[in-house]
Design a protein around this motif. Structure first.
Motif: not given
Length: 106
Positions: A57-59, A64-68, A85-86, A93-103
């Protein structure tokens, strides 16, 4: 065996090999995740997904500091189902760029 019989055997072999490789690829992409986390930060959920699937995961940690805190209770769910669910009721939001990378982004 004549030339045409050899060519037919080669074609059938290639079809079988291609089907096998496609199946291996599909089963790798559709990895299943099982977890039961209560009031956990999002980065803990992402780390648990990484442990179970070896997906990266790339982020930005500051995003995420203000995330519930999240509650995730899934059994044999896909990564997309866990992420849905998360991030339910979260300002992300999240974007699936490749099979093993999430941004992730705001």
């Amino acid at each position: 065996m004549n030339f045409y019989q050899i060519m037919r055997v080669m074609k059938i072999t290639m079809v079988i090999i291609t089907c096998f490789l496609v199946q291996v690829s599909a089963s790798t992409y559709a990895q299943r995740v099982t977890m039961n986390l209560k009031n956990s930060p999002i980065h803990v959920v992402l780390e648990e997904i990484r442990k179970q699937t070896k997906y990266d995961f790339s982020y930005d940690v500051n995003v995420f500091k203000n995330a519930q805190p999240v509650n995730v209770n899934v059994k044999a769910a896909t990564i997309e189902q866990v992420l849905k669910a998360c991030f339910l009721n979260q300002p992300f939001t999240y974007i699936i760029k490749a099979e093993s990378s999430f941004y992730f982004a705001r």
